[in-house]
Scaffold this active site. Structure first.
Site, PDB file in Angstrom:
ATOM      1  N   ASP A 127      11.955  -1.631   3.808  1.00  0.00           N
ATOM      2  CA  ASP A 127      11.019  -0.501   3.849  1.00  0.00           C
ATOM      3  C   ASP A 127      11.713   0.733   4.425  1.00  0.00           C
ATOM      4  O   ASP A 127      11.072   1.647   4.926  1.00  0.00           O
ATOM      5  CB  ASP A 127       9.803  -0.903   4.712  1.00  0.00           C
TER       6      ASP A 127
ATOM      7  N   GLU B 274       0.081  -1.212   5.647  1.00  0.00           N
ATOM      8  CA  GLU B 274       1.136  -0.806   6.588  1.00  0.00           C
ATOM      9  C   GLU B 274       0.996   0.668   6.951  1.00  0.00           C
ATOM     10  O   GLU B 274       1.233   1.068   8.086  1.00  0.00           O
ATOM     11  CB  GLU B 274       2.520  -1.060   5.970  1.00  0.00           C
TER      12      GLU B 274
ATOM     13  N   ASP C 156       0.836  -1.209   0.000  1.00  0.00           N
ATOM     14  CA  ASP C 156       0.000   0.000   0.000  1.00  0.00           C
ATOM     15  C   ASP C 156       0.867   1.254   0.000  1.00  0.00           C
ATOM     16  O   ASP C 156       2.057   1.210   0.293  1.00  0.00           O
ATOM     17  CB  ASP C 156      -0.943   0.016   1.213  1.00  0.00           C
TER      18      ASP C 156
HETATM   19 ZN   LIG Z   1       6.760   2.023   4.185  1.00  0.00          ZN
END
Ligand SMILES: [Zn+2]
Length: 423
Positions: free
Chosen positions: A209, A186, A90
């Protein structure tokens, strides 16, 4: 050594993924929070199958899981812990992700980057010094300035996919069993909520990430909130002398006594803070909520002591007022879990050195899905994915850093095998 290129480049994958709108929505009750995230998650499921991940699956909540089987000898495989790689599909709810048009600025030569779709959107080197200090000559991907790019975290998704592809093309690279997962939501803090760590089956994992090349994150805040209720005494104000206690004035007095040097606007790095962020009420009763943040639990205890001290002071000034103070825990510093397994960080550092970069530890002044997963039983530091200016229309990521991240994942898989078998 990686001798064969992946079938498809990380850039081609990345461009395909960012064109799919996967913005999540914090006001939604469904899982995933927006159905359009499934457009990408289903695609990732199909692409894993195409990469010979035979057990690749997607569940009814949109979580994609898969296994890269060990290529070690049968007696070696059980000696190597199963590790996982995770990225989220997302993008942040705050900025539109509809109709993203990725632009590749080839062979970056320095200078600010003006985004053509909205020339008021300028990526300034003064704000992002890595551009000139580390990434000259690289190819920088941006949006056209009217949407976010989605490098957070489609860079991570593309890197993990590319790592799987590289392993397919290079069977000489020895590794144990690897688990792959892509999750929704997330960005609205729910990525870990429906993550099935039993089904996933890894003992340790890494999220891809994070930010700049070479970064490792495994320290987050300890996050608590304090709810403070102040009860006044209501009397007709015309006849209130020595009787009325105004909860609004007491609340103002409370906030006045909070140390200014302990607020988000005056702290950085390893410093914690107390942040009043909700106040509701009337003369007779006021409720306030405050965020308590510190990297050490000692610091949280000190903050609790400070709030209790203010309550005592105010109680002596306003004898007839009533006070309640309640603390609630949100998450804890994942360092406490990560440190129990020193190999997690040591091997990540080694993998980063093998791509020719000095590893760098960065503190997260917030929480991550990894911190929640770590407390659910899956220790999970966060590694660089390469992007910067996340959650904005000025988001950017260098192609060559994404390539390095994919290689870093491959090295990580090899290092876990090498070191575990050498023990
Ligand atoms: Zn992220």
């Amino acid at each position: 050594m990686i001798t064969h290129l992946p079938q498809e480049s990380v850039l081609e994958r990345f461009k395909r993924y960012v064109r799919i709108d996967t913005r999540s929505d914090e006001d939604s009750e469904t899982v995933p929070s927006t159905a359009k995230q499934l457009d990408l998650l289903r695609l990732l499921h199909r692409e894993l199958l195409a990469l010979h991940i035979e057990d690749a699956s997607i569940d009814d909540k949109g979580y994609v899981y898969g296994t890269v089987p060990s290529n070690l000898a049968a007696e070696e495989t059980p000696k190597v812990p199963v590790i996982g790689f995770i990225a989220h599909a997302d993008t942040a709810p705050g900025v539109t992700g509809t109709n993203v048009k990725p632009i590749v600025h080839r062979n970056y030569r320095g200078g600010d980057i003006v985004l053509p779709g909205d020339p008021t959107q300028v990526i300034r080197t003064a704000e992002y010094p890595n551009l000139v200090n580390r990434y000259l000559g690289m190819d920088i991907v941006t949006s056209d300035g009217t949407t976010l790019l989605g490098a957070d975290d489609k860079a991570g998704v593309a890197e993990i996919m590319t790592a799987v592809d590289i392993l397919n093309q290079n069977p000489q690279l020895r590794h144990g069993t690897l688990k792959i997962a892509f999750n929704p939501d997330e960005e609205i803090g729910r990525g870990a909520q429906h993550f099935d760590i039993v089904k996933f089956g890894a003992r340790f994992a890494y999220t891809f990430d994070g930010g700049p090349l070479g970064e490792i994150e495994y320290e987050t805040f300890n996050a608590f909130s304090a709810e403070i209720t102040i009860k006044g005494v209501g009397v007709h104000p015309g006849y209130a002398k020595d009787k009325l206690v105004n909860a609004i004035r007491v609340a103002a007095d409370f906030v006045q006594r909070l140390p200014k040097e302990l607020s988000p606007e005056t702290t950085e790095g390893r410093e914690g803070y107390i942040h009043p962020y909700v106040i509701n009420g009337q003369g007779e009763m006021v409720k306030m909520r405050m965020l308590l943040r510190d990297f050490e639990m000692d610091g949280i205890e000190k903050q609790r002591g400070l709030l209790e001290g203010i309550v005592r002071e105010l109680q002596s000034v306003h004898a007839k007022a009533g006070f309640e103070l309640q603390l609630k825990e949100y998450y804890r510093n994942m360092r406490y879990k990560i440190e129990q397994e020193p190999r997690l960080i040591a091997y990540a550092e080694e993998a980063i050195r093998r791509i020719g970069v000095e590893p760098h530890h960065e503190l997260v002044r917030g929480g991550t899905d990894g911190s929640r997963l770590s407390y659910m039983g899956l220790p999970c530091p966060n590694l660089f994915a390469g992007g910067e200016a996340f959650h904005s229309t000025r988001e950017w990521v260098p192609v060559q850093v994404m390539e390095k991240a994919a290689e870093c994942a491959v090295h990580l898989a090899q290092i876990w095998a090498e070191r575990s078998l050498a023990r």
